[in-house]
Write an enzyme that holds these catalytic residues in place. Structure first.
Site, short mmCIF file in Angstrom:
data_model
loop_
_atom_site.label_atom_id
_atom_site.label_comp_id
_atom_site.label_asym_id
_atom_site.label_seq_id
_atom_site.Cartn_x
_atom_site.Cartn_y
_atom_site.Cartn_z
CD GLU A 42 -2.47 1.42 2.66
OE1 GLU A 42 -2.79 2.58 3.05
OE2 GLU A 42 -2.70 0.39 3.34
NE ARG A 46 -0.45 8.36 5.29
CZ ARG A 46 -0.19 7.62 6.35
NH1 ARG A 46 0.94 7.81 7.03
NH2 ARG A 46 -1.02 6.67 6.75
CE LYS A 136 -6.49 2.28 7.10
NZ LYS A 136 -5.71 3.21 6.26
#
Length: 216
Positions: A42, A46, A136
């Site tokens: 993943e 950001r 998640k």
């Protein structure tokens, strides 16, 4: 069986949460993780290098299954798909993201996996009503950790979780031992110091170590 189930049948149930500041780190980092037995990667959005890193890994490291994390808007979702992301992870759950996930699948544009984040029972119920049964749990340790997930297995027997947030090599097995946890995510495998120093051997060592720990 979902696409995520198929992937997990052939890989270890760990998704490293990766922050890449410098694109030059993307490919050697991905190769180091794969060499250690970790294939689900993943790459978060950001940083400005996130999307380019996803594209680079997808092309250069075919053994990796690369996805995008920190996807917060429909625009992020589309950009991640265009970059080649095979799965999408969001810290939360919004009507916009639910609609986008449905849209790209209905028009045949994308057949990947969407893992929206949930932190409350109400959000789990909203996801289930939208037909999303793999979620998640974030930030897992801050909202109750393994005890919370164990409690959720009662009212939500058909929901599976990927906890992230506070997951480490010290508590990884505890989470994977829960019947409703299919995988977990953590950032310690690719902490920034290792990427800056280019210590790919240590990345591989940590990946190999956690793969052994996951054999429960």
């Amino acid at each position: 069986m979902t696409q995520l189930d198929t992937w997990l049948a052939n890989t270890k149930p760990l998704i490293p949460v990766i922050v890449i500041d410098d694109l030059v780190h993307a490919i050697p980092m991905a190769k180091a993780l794969v060499a250690g037995g970790v294939h689900l990667l993943e790459v978060t959005l950001r940083t400005e290098a996130g999307l380019a890193a996803i594209s680079a890994i997808k092309k250069a490291v075919p053994e990796a299954i690369v996805g995008a994390g920190t996807v917060c808007t429909a625009d992020d979702f589309q950009k991640a798909i265009d970059a080649g992301a095979q799965f999408i992870v969001s810290p939360g759950l919004t009507p916009e993201l639910i609609e986008k996930a449905k849209q790209v699948k209905l028009d045949g544009q994308w057949q990947g996996v969407f893992l929206p984040g949930v932190a409350t029972a109400s959000e789990v119920m909203i996801a289930a009503q939208a037909g999303i049964t793999q979620l998640k749990c974030f930030p897992a340790s801050a909202i109750g950790g393994a005890k919370l997930l164990k409690a959720w297995s009662g009212p939500f027997p058909d929901i599976q979780f990927c906890p992230t947030g506070g997951i480490s090599k010290d508590n990884y097995k505890e989470y994977l031992g829960l019947p409703n946890v299919i995988c977990a995510g953590g950032s310690w495998l690719t902490e920034s110091k290792l990427l800056i120093e280019g210590d790919w051997n240590e990345v591989t060592r940590r990946a190999s170590e956690i793969v052994k720990l996951s054999d429960i």
